[in-house]
Design a protein around this motif. Structure first.
Motif, PDB file in Angstrom:
ATOM      1  N   LYS A   1       8.178   0.995  17.643  1.00 22.69           N
ATOM      2  CA  LYS A   1       7.684   1.356  18.962  1.00 22.69           C
ATOM      3  C   LYS A   1       6.364   0.672  19.279  1.00 22.69           C
ATOM      4  O   LYS A   1       5.560   0.400  18.389  1.00 22.69           O
ATOM      5  N   VAL A   2       6.140   0.459  20.576  1.00 19.93           N
ATOM      6  CA  VAL A   2       4.874  -0.089  21.048  1.00 19.93           C
ATOM      7  C   VAL A   2       3.724   0.837  20.661  1.00 19.93           C
ATOM      8  O   VAL A   2       2.641   0.385  20.290  1.00 19.93           O
ATOM      9  N   HIS A   3       3.966   2.135  20.740  1.00 20.91           N
ATOM     10  CA  HIS A   3       2.885   3.098  20.524  1.00 20.91           C
ATOM     11  C   HIS A   3       2.662   3.431  19.051  1.00 20.91           C
ATOM     12  O   HIS A   3       1.756   4.206  18.739  1.00 20.91           O
ATOM     13  N   ASP A   4       3.480   2.891  18.157  1.00 16.82           N
ATOM     14  CA  ASP A   4       3.340   3.200  16.727  1.00 16.82           C
ATOM     15  C   ASP A   4       2.899   1.993  15.908  1.00 16.82           C
ATOM     16  O   ASP A   4       3.071   1.978  14.690  1.00 16.82           O
ATOM     17  N   ILE A   5       2.313   0.996  16.559  1.00 24.16           N
ATOM     18  CA  ILE A   5       1.978  -0.224  15.823  1.00 24.16           C
ATOM     19  C   ILE A   5       0.889   0.002  14.780  1.00 24.16           C
ATOM     20  O   ILE A   5       0.754  -0.800  13.853  1.00 24.16           O
ATOM     21  N   ASP A   6       0.137   1.081  14.916  1.00 27.36           N
ATOM     22  CA  ASP A   6      -0.841   1.390  13.869  1.00 27.36           C
ATOM     23  C   ASP A   6      -0.155   1.755  12.561  1.00 27.36           C
ATOM     24  O   ASP A   6      -0.770   1.683  11.492  1.00 27.36           O
ATOM     25  N   ASP A   7       1.099   2.147  12.633  1.00 24.80           N
ATOM     26  CA  ASP A   7       1.844   2.528  11.427  1.00 24.80           C
ATOM     27  C   ASP A   7       2.621   1.359  10.829  1.00 24.80           C
ATOM     28  O   ASP A   7       2.542   1.105   9.627  1.00 24.80           O
ATOM     29  N   TRP A   8       3.384   0.651  11.688  1.00 20.38           N
ATOM     30  CA  TRP A   8       4.315  -0.323  11.128  1.00 20.38           C
ATOM     31  C   TRP A   8       3.863  -1.779  11.248  1.00 20.38           C
ATOM     32  O   TRP A   8       4.439  -2.655  10.612  1.00 20.38           O
ATOM     33  N   LEU A   9       2.819  -2.045  12.038  1.00 21.47           N
ATOM     34  CA  LEU A   9       2.407  -3.431  12.246  1.00 21.47           C
ATOM     35  C   LEU A   9       0.987  -3.715  11.763  1.00 21.47           C
ATOM     36  O   LEU A   9       0.767  -4.606  10.933  1.00 21.47           O
ATOM     37  N   HIS A  10       0.030  -2.982  12.265  1.00 19.24           N
ATOM     38  CA  HIS A  10      -1.378  -3.291  12.002  1.00 19.24           C
ATOM     39  C   HIS A  10      -1.764  -3.333  10.523  1.00 19.24           C
ATOM     40  O   HIS A  10      -2.565  -4.181  10.119  1.00 19.24           O
ATOM     41  N   PRO A  11      -1.238  -2.452   9.664  1.00 16.73           N
ATOM     42  CA  PRO A  11      -1.687  -2.483   8.263  1.00 16.73           C
ATOM     43  C   PRO A  11      -1.100  -3.616   7.421  1.00 16.73           C
ATOM     44  O   PRO A  11      -1.481  -3.773   6.267  1.00 16.73           O
ATOM     45  N   THR A  12      -0.185  -4.412   7.973  1.00 15.93           N
ATOM     46  CA  THR A  12       0.591  -5.347   7.152  1.00 15.93           C
ATOM     47  C   THR A  12      -0.109  -6.692   6.962  1.00 15.93           C
ATOM     48  O   THR A  12      -0.858  -7.145   7.834  1.00 15.93           O
ATOM     49  N   PRO A  13       0.138  -7.355   5.823  1.00 15.85           N
ATOM     50  CA  PRO A  13      -0.348  -8.735   5.650  1.00 15.85           C
ATOM     51  C   PRO A  13       0.175  -9.668   6.730  1.00 15.85           C
ATOM     52  O   PRO A  13      -0.509 -10.615   7.121  1.00 15.85           O
ATOM     53  N   PHE A  14       1.381  -9.427   7.198  1.00 15.06           N
ATOM     54  CA  PHE A  14       1.945 -10.229   8.289  1.00 15.06           C
ATOM     55  C   PHE A  14       1.012 -10.224   9.487  1.00 15.06           C
ATOM     56  O   PHE A  14       0.633 -11.282  10.010  1.00 15.06           O
ATOM     57  N   TYR A  15       0.619  -9.050   9.935  1.00 11.82           N
ATOM     58  CA  TYR A  15      -0.238  -8.933  11.107  1.00 11.82           C
ATOM     59  C   TYR A  15      -1.587  -9.594  10.867  1.00 11.82           C
ATOM     60  O   TYR A  15      -2.092 -10.332  11.729  1.00 11.82           O
ATOM     61  N   LYS A  16      -2.171  -9.346   9.729  1.00 15.33           N
ATOM     62  CA  LYS A  16      -3.496  -9.906   9.434  1.00 15.33           C
ATOM     63  C   LYS A  16      -3.449 -11.425   9.425  1.00 15.33           C
ATOM     64  O   LYS A  16      -4.373 -12.103   9.902  1.00 15.33           O
ATOM     65  N   ASN A  17      -2.367 -12.000   8.903  1.00 14.57           N
ATOM     66  CA  ASN A  17      -2.235 -13.459   8.897  1.00 14.57           C
ATOM     67  C   ASN A  17      -2.028 -14.013  10.299  1.00 14.57           C
ATOM     68  O   ASN A  17      -2.576 -15.066  10.641  1.00 14.57           O
ATOM     69  N   VAL A  18      -1.236 -13.319  11.111  1.00 10.59           N
ATOM     70  CA  VAL A  18      -1.027 -13.771  12.486  1.00 10.59           C
ATOM     71  C   VAL A  18      -2.360 -13.830  13.223  1.00 10.59           C
ATOM     72  O   VAL A  18      -2.701 -14.824  13.879  1.00 10.59           O
ATOM     73  N   LYS A  19      -3.141 -12.762  13.136  1.00  7.44           N
ATOM     74  CA  LYS A  19      -4.422 -12.706  13.829  1.00  7.44           C
ATOM     75  C   LYS A  19      -5.378 -13.788  13.322  1.00  7.44           C
ATOM     76  O   LYS A  19      -6.060 -14.450  14.119  1.00  7.44           O
ATOM     77  N   THR A  20      -5.439 -13.974  12.022  1.00  4.97           N
ATOM     78  CA  THR A  20      -6.344 -14.966  11.449  1.00  4.97           C
ATOM     79  C   THR A  20      -5.979 -16.373  11.891  1.00  4.97           C
ATOM     80  O   THR A  20      -6.849 -17.171  12.287  1.00  4.97           O
ATOM     81  N   LEU A  21      -4.688 -16.700  11.825  1.00  7.34           N
ATOM     82  CA  LEU A  21      -4.260 -18.049  12.192  1.00  7.34           C
ATOM     83  C   LEU A  21      -4.456 -18.314  13.682  1.00  7.34           C
ATOM     84  O   LEU A  21      -4.881 -19.402  14.080  1.00  7.34           O
TER      85      LEU A  21
END
Length: 925
Positions: A512-532
């Motif tokens: 869900k859009v409203h649950d990204i703090d659970d399934w997206l934000h904590p992940t290495p995937f997300y951190k790498n996307v933002k950094t790159l």
């Protein structure tokens, strides 16, 4: 239409026509505008209480305001209009649809149709047998030699139709039996264990009993079981019947975000699970519903979630798209919220669609933000990129977005606040914006007309409507570029969905859009996307299924025939990876691709043949041998390509010669498109700093053109070649956007861009100002003479405090003689948008920060006149109506509520600043 409305409409039309002719003269070199390049809007039909005459009037108004199309979305109705309701999909309703399609075509507009009413899909054709299903589990205790006294029947209320799926018996000595065949029709269990203690788990296919939300007349009913192909066929048959001999003549059929609550089962599940996962789900039901969170349970639930994802794709998304083809249509789909792989679901339709919800914050000086009036939700651009990535990887050109949902509190959204939000959308790869939105409202309806509860009101009743061409023209120019050619992203990044699925908690896992703090934000995937992205790299996401279709050639990774190839595949840290996915990655390497791993996968997901798959993974990994390449990077040549291993992905990219765009060092956001011999850079300055420098770009060019999407001006840029790229002189103030077109061919007949390098003395526009209120209400305030511009809400005049509409500030002044190449008009503070005429010539709409315009060609030495038409927000008039107890909230269902979903009461609102605060100045350059 009353006389004042007629005069206003004529004035708007005249101004737009003038603006269009001026735009045409200024925009040589811009792509030819098609209807898809203009913004479209969701058009709520309240109660379907529409008429042919008002449909034609409304669409004409939309076209004049710069909209390219509408998406019809039938919803609940207006109190007192019940006798005007038209039941959904009846012959009369189809007549209204045909009127809409025909009128839109004559106006050069398009029409999309929500494939239902309200949301999600459902209606009267859906019986409980086809309704959204849920898993119901009941347990029983049984001793050896005894018979179960109670019936195997669902105890949960209102679940009389629930059917027994299976009955698993667990013995205290480890026995596991399937005994559903021992249950009679009345629920009697004809089975008795010989000895021991037994625990029975009865599993039923129940119903969520969710009804269609916000349904229109004729659309009421149960929500569809999205996991059942048979249920979908029954649902769509109603449309087939309505369309027989009466083709819908719409471009696309639309599906809103997946908001089916508690739907975690379907009768098709067991067979598909057995087929695709390779084992029987039934013996594991005890573990599946257990509250003990174990690693084994996480694997089981990963298999369950993968199967649910496959059912949603195969039984709903794909056949729905095939159905649309039968009616000469395409599909637009919001996959977010689905318990499935978002990338696969987005890619399976023609136009993937994401949505924004709430407001971002940008530290742009002068951009008004009141924390009480904005929803504290950040529409994360990474979330938006799931839709654009799927489109780019699958080779779809259009990516749409439901834009401005609950951007601010009702009636308090300005056009200037829309700009940074839509720019975030563009920077995420979206190129087909839909406003959220516009409510169908008859012209005779009392102000503020018919309204929907969760939108920015893009309606003719809104004060800013006469300045809408400022926003729509900007969006059109940007989208004309972002729809040209293909996306130009160099990195393909793997989304480790199995890491998300490998959780012991819960059952289904909606993304869900409203649950990204659970399934997206904590992940290495997300951190790498933002950094790159912050470092200046452009990327798209890829799923396991989409990666299966990829191939490598000449060092590039191709994902679809009409998709741009990628230079490298990046695999962020991922714990769980299917062996098949790793094998596909290595096949791409052998064919010439470069694959960068942040770390090698440690395990395989799921339970089926687990030991065999673990051994195969171990065997594959043991065959990889890396050599030190320095700087924390290790490399292995394999076939024609390379496998690279580095904890720091950016170091690996540098080692492989993948250059970043350094434009982000200046704080600029960017996105690129490749169109034939031209590469387009769309740049946005969301910082508080002016960018005035030579900007390095990773492209070779023989000609470079600057294209201003705010005004439509274009001109050849000053640039130099340097190494494998160029340096382009750029000047961007806070809040501004710019497009750079770099061509490998010479471009002729383009005038030089006029840079603003040497500012001369600033000239304040002084004289006797006059303020005249031209349109709006509740009453037109009296004219006022001013020594200098000021907000009309500072004068202590009650009529002005209550007023929403347009006020015209005019002045005659003397312009000193000056030798200058250009003159910049600066309006100072504007609440909230302005249209400017200089010496009677239309100088355009200034609707966003920094409220400046080039006016050199309109000025003359000596005496000049300026007229500035300013529109404010709707808020002050709504405040007045609530204070006076004037009834305007006359809608069924949840209408109208404030930003916190409580009944809206504007009587205590503060008066919103309104008018031209200035100072108004002109600077020669």
């Amino acid at each position: 239409m009353n006389r004042r409305q007629g005069i206003l409409t004529a004035a708007i039309l005249g101004a737009i026509l003038l603006g269009s002719s001026r735009l045409e003269a200024q925009t040589a070199g811009w792509p030819v505008v098609k209807k898809e390049m203009k913004p479209w809007t969701r058009w709520w039909w309240m109660g379907n209480a529409v008429s042919e005459a008002d449909i034609k009037t409304s669409l004409t108004s939309f076209q004049q305001a710069g909209l390219g199309g509408v998406e019809i979305a039938p919803i609940y109705g207006v109190k007192g209009m019940e006798d005007k309701y038209i039941s959904y999909l009846t012959p009369e309703w189809m007549k209204m649809l045909h009127t809409t399609a025909g009128t839109a075509e004559s106006l050069g507009m398009g029409v999309d149709l929500t494939n239902g009413t309200g949301w999600p899909f459902g209606g009267p054709q859906i019986s409980l047998g086809e309704a959204a299903s849920k898993l119901i589990v009941q347990t029983y205790q049984l001793k050896g030699g005894a018979k179960l006294a109670e019936k195997i029947k669902v105890k949960e209320p209102r679940q009389e139709s629930a059917s027994l799926q299976f009955l698993t018996a667990y013995g205290d000595k480890g026995e596991v039996l399937q005994i559903a065949d021992k249950v009679t029709a009345d629920g009697t269990l004809n089975w008795s264990p010989k000895s021991g203690s037994w625990e029975l788990y009865a599993v039923f296919n129940g119903r969520t009993r969710q009804m269609v939300k916000r349904s229109s007349p004729g659309g009421e009913g149960y929500t569809l079981n999205h996991f059942s192909h048979n249920a979908l066929n029954i649902y769509l048959k109603r449309f087939d019947d309505a369309f027989t001999g009466s083709a819908p003549n719409v471009r696309a059929f639309y599906n809103d975000s997946y908001e089916v609550y508690g739907a975690d089962w379907s009768e098709e599940f067991l067979a598909l699970f057995q087929k695709n996962r390779g084992y029987d789900f039934r013996p594991f039901i005890k573990e599946f519903v257990s509250k003990e969170a174990t690693a084994h349970q996480a694997r089981l639930k990963s298999d369950y979630r993968e199967t649910m994802s496959e059912m949603l794709l195969a039984n709903f998304t794909q056949p729905w798209t095939s159905w649309a083809r039968k009616h000469n249509g395409i599909t637009r789909n919001q996959a977010h919220g689905s318990p499935g792989n978002l990338l696969d679901l987005y890619a399976a339709v023609d136009i993937p669609e994401c949505e924004t919800f709430g407001s971002s914050y940008f530290p742009i000086p002068g951009l008004r933000r009141d924390s009480a009036d904005i929803r504290n939700v950040d529409p994360d651009p990474v979330m938006l990129k799931f839709a654009s990535s799927a489109a780019h990887v699958a080779g779809h050109n259009l990516v749409s977005c439901e834009t401005f949902t609950w951007l601010t509190e009702h009636f308090k959204t300005s056009l200037s606040q829309c700009k940074p939000e839509v720019e975030q959308v563009f920077l995420s790869g979206i190129n087909h914006v839909f406003f959220h939105g516009t409510t169908y409202s008859p012209p005779k309806a009392a102000w503020p007309g018919w309204l929907f509860y969760a939108s920015v009101d893009f309606t003719p009743a809104n004060s800013f409507w006469q300045h809408m061409p400022g926003l729509t023209s900007y969006i059109t120019r940007v989208q004309s570029v972002l729809q040209a050619g293909k996306s130009d992203n160099e990195i393909l990044m793997y989304w480790p969905v199995f890491d998300a699925w490998n959780k012991a908690e819960g059952r289904d896992m909606p993304f869900k859009v409203h649950d990204i703090d659970d399934w997206l934000h904590p992940t290495p995937f997300y951190k790498n996307v933002k950094t790159l992205q912050k470092s200046g790299y452009s990327l798209d996401f890829v799923s396991d299924l989409l990666l299966k279709k990829a191939s490598a050639r000449e060092g590039m990774i191709s994902t679809a025939d009409n998709a741009s190839p990628y230079r490298v595949l990046v695999v962020p840290q991922s714990q769980m990876m299917p062996v098949e996915t790793l094998q596909q990655m290595l096949l791409l390497v052998k064919d010439g691709a470069t694959v960068i791993f942040q770390q090698l996968p440690a395990d395989v997901p799921g339970l089926g043949e687990l030991d065999k798959r673990k051994a195969l993974l171990k065997d594959i990994l043991s065959g990889l041998s890396f050599a030190d390449a320095g700087n924390g990077v290790r490399r292995m040549n394999l076939g024609k390509g390379k496998v690279v291993l580095s904890e720091d992905i950016q170091k690996a990219l540098v080692a492989e010669g993948i250059q970043r765009e350094t434009v982000t060092d200046s704080g600029l956001g960017f996105i690129r498109r490749q169109d034939g011999t031209s590469k387009y850079y769309y740049l946005v300055n969301h910082t508080a700093q002016t960018v005035n420098q030579e900007l390095a770009l990773n492209v070779n060019a023989k000609a470079v053109v600057l294209m201003d999407p705010q005004s439509g001006y274009a001109g050849s840029a000053s640039f130099t070649s340097e190494g494998s790229g160029i340096k382009v002189k750029i000047q961007m103030q806070p809040g501004e956007a710019m497009i750079i077109r770099a061509s490998s061919e010479e471009l002729t007949d383009i005038k030089p861009w006029v840079y603003l390098d040497r500012a001369q003395s600033l000239v304040e526009v002084e004289g006797k100002w006059r303020l005249h209120f031209s349109n709006g209400g509740p009453v037109l305030p009296a004219d006022k003479n001013l020594d200098k511009p000021a907000d009309w809400t500072t004068f202590g005049d009650t009529d002005m405090d209550n007023f929403s509409g347009a006020g015209e500030y005019s002045v005659t002044f003397k312009m000193p003689k000056s030798k200058a190449s250009e003159y910049i008009l600066d309006l100072g503070k504007v609440h909230e948008s302005a249209r400017v005429w200089v010496n009677g010539q239309d100088a355009g709409v200034l609707w966003s920060i920094p409220y400046k315009a080039r006016i050199g060609k309109y000025l003359r030495p000596g005496k000049n006149t300026i007229r500035i038409e300013v529109t404010n927000l709707m808020a002050n008039r709504i405040r007045y109506m609530d204070q006076k107890g004037i009834e305007w909230k006359k809608f069924h269902d949840i209408n109208i509520v404030d930003i916190n979903y409580k009944p809206l009461d504007a009587s205590n609102w503060k008066v919103q600043p309104s008018g031209l605060a200035g100072p108004v100045t002109i600077t020669p350059y």
